[in-house]
Design a protein around this motif. Structure first.
Motif, PDB file in Angstrom:
ATOM      1  N   PRO A   1     -85.689 -15.053  51.171  1.00 55.12           N
ATOM      2  CA  PRO A   1     -84.596 -14.253  50.607  1.00 55.12           C
ATOM      3  C   PRO A   1     -84.736 -12.771  50.962  1.00 55.12           C
ATOM      4  CG  PRO A   1     -85.446 -15.766  48.964  1.00 55.12           C
ATOM      5  CD  PRO A   1     -86.377 -15.840  50.153  1.00 55.12           C
ATOM      6  N   ALA A   2     -85.934 -12.331  51.262  1.00 53.74           N
ATOM      7  CA  ALA A   2     -86.137 -10.934  51.659  1.00 53.74           C
ATOM      8  C   ALA A   2     -85.438 -10.626  52.976  1.00 53.74           C
ATOM      9  CB  ALA A   2     -87.623 -10.630  51.765  1.00 53.74           C
ATOM     10  N   MET A   3     -85.107 -11.661  53.762  1.00 56.39           N
ATOM     11  CA  MET A   3     -84.417 -11.462  55.027  1.00 56.39           C
ATOM     12  C   MET A   3     -83.082 -10.754  54.817  1.00 56.39           C
ATOM     13  SD  MET A   3     -82.365 -14.062  57.471  1.00 56.39           S
ATOM     14  CE  MET A   3     -81.422 -14.390  56.033  1.00 56.39           C
ATOM     15  N   VAL A   4     -82.412 -11.033  53.713  1.00 60.34           N
ATOM     16  CA  VAL A   4     -81.118 -10.405  53.433  1.00 60.34           C
ATOM     17  C   VAL A   4     -81.299  -8.893  53.315  1.00 60.34           C
ATOM     18  CG1 VAL A   4     -79.212 -10.267  51.793  1.00 60.34           C
ATOM     19  CG2 VAL A   4     -80.230 -12.482  52.325  1.00 60.34           C
ATOM     20  N   LYS A   5     -82.330  -8.472  52.606  1.00 58.43           N
ATOM     21  CA  LYS A   5     -82.607  -7.035  52.468  1.00 58.43           C
ATOM     22  C   LYS A   5     -82.889  -6.419  53.835  1.00 58.43           C
ATOM     23  CE  LYS A   5     -85.855  -3.685  50.647  1.00 58.43           C
ATOM     24  NZ  LYS A   5     -85.874  -2.949  51.896  1.00 58.43           N
ATOM     25  N   ASP A   6     -83.709  -7.102  54.636  1.00 58.02           N
ATOM     26  CA  ASP A   6     -84.024  -6.590  55.971  1.00 58.02           C
ATOM     27  C   ASP A   6     -82.766  -6.441  56.808  1.00 58.02           C
ATOM     28  OD1 ASP A   6     -86.695  -6.642  55.228  1.00 58.02           O
ATOM     29  OD2 ASP A   6     -87.109  -8.531  56.267  1.00 58.02           O
ATOM     30  N   ALA A   7     -81.883  -7.427  56.745  1.00 61.20           N
ATOM     31  CA  ALA A   7     -80.638  -7.386  57.526  1.00 61.20           C
ATOM     32  C   ALA A   7     -79.735  -6.246  57.064  1.00 61.20           C
ATOM     33  CB  ALA A   7     -79.914  -8.718  57.419  1.00 61.20           C
ATOM     34  N   VAL A   8     -79.636  -6.041  55.756  1.00 67.76           N
ATOM     35  CA  VAL A   8     -78.808  -4.950  55.223  1.00 67.76           C
ATOM     36  C   VAL A   8     -79.400  -3.603  55.627  1.00 67.76           C
ATOM     37  CG1 VAL A   8     -78.019  -3.819  53.101  1.00 67.76           C
ATOM     38  CG2 VAL A   8     -77.836  -6.303  53.339  1.00 67.76           C
ATOM     39  N   ASP A   9     -80.723  -3.474  55.570  1.00 70.50           N
ATOM     40  CA  ASP A   9     -81.356  -2.217  55.991  1.00 70.50           C
ATOM     41  C   ASP A   9     -81.042  -1.895  57.445  1.00 70.50           C
ATOM     42  OD1 ASP A   9     -82.449  -1.878  53.471  1.00 70.50           O
ATOM     43  OD2 ASP A   9     -84.449  -2.607  54.039  1.00 70.50           O
ATOM     44  N   VAL A  10     -81.102  -2.895  58.320  1.00 68.46           N
ATOM     45  CA  VAL A  10     -80.787  -2.682  59.737  1.00 68.46           C
ATOM     46  C   VAL A  10     -79.312  -2.309  59.897  1.00 68.46           C
ATOM     47  CG1 VAL A  10     -80.580  -3.809  61.991  1.00 68.46           C
ATOM     48  CG2 VAL A  10     -82.640  -4.145  60.616  1.00 68.46           C
ATOM     49  N   ALA A  11     -78.430  -2.986  59.157  1.00 67.41           N
ATOM     50  CA  ALA A  11     -76.997  -2.678  59.243  1.00 67.41           C
ATOM     51  C   ALA A  11     -76.726  -1.243  58.792  1.00 67.41           C
ATOM     52  CB  ALA A  11     -76.198  -3.664  58.404  1.00 67.41           C
ATOM     53  N   LEU A  12     -77.367  -0.821  57.715  1.00 69.74           N
ATOM     54  CA  LEU A  12     -77.175   0.558  57.236  1.00 69.74           C
ATOM     55  C   LEU A  12     -77.673   1.568  58.257  1.00 69.74           C
ATOM     56  CD1 LEU A  12     -78.102   0.205  53.463  1.00 69.74           C
ATOM     57  CD2 LEU A  12     -75.862   0.742  54.429  1.00 69.74           C
ATOM     58  N   ASP A  13     -78.811   1.287  58.875  1.00 67.06           N
ATOM     59  CA  ASP A  13     -79.314   2.178  59.916  1.00 67.06           C
ATOM     60  C   ASP A  13     -78.313   2.285  61.063  1.00 67.06           C
ATOM     61  OD1 ASP A  13     -81.620   2.749  58.517  1.00 67.06           O
ATOM     62  OD2 ASP A  13     -82.890   1.369  59.675  1.00 67.06           O
ATOM     63  N   LEU A  14     -77.746   1.154  61.473  1.00 66.25           N
ATOM     64  CA  LEU A  14     -76.743   1.179  62.549  1.00 66.25           C
ATOM     65  C   LEU A  14     -75.527   1.997  62.151  1.00 66.25           C
ATOM     66  CD1 LEU A  14     -76.836  -2.516  63.805  1.00 66.25           C
ATOM     67  CD2 LEU A  14     -77.371  -0.476  65.155  1.00 66.25           C
ATOM     68  N   LEU A  15     -75.046   1.778  60.925  1.00 64.80           N
ATOM     69  CA  LEU A  15     -73.877   2.522  60.447  1.00 64.80           C
ATOM     70  C   LEU A  15     -74.151   4.025  60.366  1.00 64.80           C
ATOM     71  CD1 LEU A  15     -72.591   0.128  57.651  1.00 64.80           C
ATOM     72  CD2 LEU A  15     -71.457   0.657  59.824  1.00 64.80           C
ATOM     73  N   ASN A  16     -75.399   4.391  60.130  1.00 65.87           N
ATOM     74  CA  ASN A  16     -75.768   5.802  60.028  1.00 65.87           C
ATOM     75  C   ASN A  16     -76.194   6.390  61.369  1.00 65.87           C
ATOM     76  OD1 ASN A  16     -75.263   6.176  57.239  1.00 65.87           O
ATOM     77  ND2 ASN A  16     -77.132   5.066  56.753  1.00 65.87           N
ATOM     78  N   GLY A  17     -75.969   5.628  62.459  1.00 59.85           N
ATOM     79  CA  GLY A  17     -76.220   6.139  63.795  1.00 59.85           C
ATOM     80  C   GLY A  17     -77.677   6.140  64.222  1.00 59.85           C
ATOM     81  N   LYS A  18     -78.527   5.473  63.499  1.00 57.70           N
ATOM     82  CA  LYS A  18     -79.942   5.427  63.868  1.00 57.70           C
ATOM     83  C   LYS A  18     -80.177   4.354  64.930  1.00 57.70           C
ATOM     84  CE  LYS A  18     -81.583   6.886  59.330  1.00 57.70           C
ATOM     85  NZ  LYS A  18     -82.385   6.509  58.155  1.00 57.70           N
ATOM     86  N   ASP A  19     -81.201   4.574  65.739  1.00 57.34           N
ATOM     87  CA  ASP A  19     -81.604   3.562  66.714  1.00 57.34           C
ATOM     88  C   ASP A  19     -82.386   2.471  65.988  1.00 57.34           C
ATOM     89  OD1 ASP A  19     -80.501   4.785  68.939  1.00 57.34           O
ATOM     90  OD2 ASP A  19     -82.295   5.994  69.299  1.00 57.34           O
ATOM     91  N   VAL A  20     -82.064   1.219  66.298  1.00 56.63           N
ATOM     92  CA  VAL A  20     -82.784   0.104  65.698  1.00 56.63           C
ATOM     93  C   VAL A  20     -83.274  -0.828  66.801  1.00 56.63           C
ATOM     94  CG1 VAL A  20     -81.497   0.168  63.525  1.00 56.63           C
ATOM     95  CG2 VAL A  20     -80.687  -1.281  65.373  1.00 56.63           C
ATOM     96  N   ASP A  21     -84.336  -1.540  66.498  1.00 57.51           N
ATOM     97  CA  ASP A  21     -84.867  -2.524  67.435  1.00 57.51           C
ATOM     98  C   ASP A  21     -83.932  -3.723  67.423  1.00 57.51           C
ATOM     99  OD1 ASP A  21     -86.277  -4.270  69.009  1.00 57.51           O
ATOM    100  OD2 ASP A  21     -88.011  -4.396  67.672  1.00 57.51           O
ATOM    101  N   LYS A  22     -83.200  -3.918  68.500  1.00 57.11           N
ATOM    102  CA  LYS A  22     -82.222  -5.009  68.557  1.00 57.11           C
ATOM    103  C   LYS A  22     -82.872  -6.359  68.817  1.00 57.11           C
ATOM    104  CE  LYS A  22     -78.535  -1.957  69.711  1.00 57.11           C
ATOM    105  NZ  LYS A  22     -77.884  -1.200  70.706  1.00 57.11           N
ATOM    106  N   GLN A  23     -84.177  -6.380  68.971  1.00 54.52           N
ATOM    107  CA  GLN A  23     -84.905  -7.623  69.188  1.00 54.52           C
ATOM    108  C   GLN A  23     -85.711  -8.018  67.949  1.00 54.52           C
ATOM    109  OE1 GLN A  23     -84.490  -9.483  71.965  1.00 54.52           O
ATOM    110  NE2 GLN A  23     -82.999  -7.962  72.552  1.00 54.52           N
ATOM    111  N   THR A  24     -85.285  -7.558  66.781  1.00 48.40           N
ATOM    112  CA  THR A  24     -85.997  -7.885  65.548  1.00 48.40           C
ATOM    113  C   THR A  24     -85.966  -9.389  65.310  1.00 48.40           C
ATOM    114  OG1 THR A  24     -85.416  -5.759  64.576  1.00 48.40           O
ATOM    115  CG2 THR A  24     -86.067  -7.496  63.056  1.00 48.40           C
TER     116      THR A  24
END
Length: 62
Positions: free
Chosen positions: A17-40
């Motif tokens: 269930p923690a995966m949902v939090k991880d996915a939301v954190d990555v989505a928020l980073d993307l929305l805020n213009g941050k670079d994210v590891d797209k191979q997570t």
């Protein structure tokens, strides 16, 4: 307790269930213009006849 279908190997890949939090954190980073590891890779847990008893919950209504 022996599995009902001994001739068929049944398994399931479960996500924490923690995966949902991880996915939301990555989505928020993307929305805020941050670079994210797209191979997570979010690991799964394989549940099959060898380990299913570890995941049984006596108090579960299901």
């Amino acid at each position: 307790m022996m599995p009902e279908n001994e001739d068929i190997w049944i398994e399931s890949a479960l996500y924490s269930p923690a995966m949902v939090k991880d996915a939301v954190d990555v989505a928020l980073d993307l929305l805020n213009g941050k670079d994210v590891d797209k191979q997570t890779i979010i690991p799964t847990t394989i549940v099959d006849r060898d380990n299913y008893e570890e995941f049984l919950d006596e108090d579960s209504p299901y």
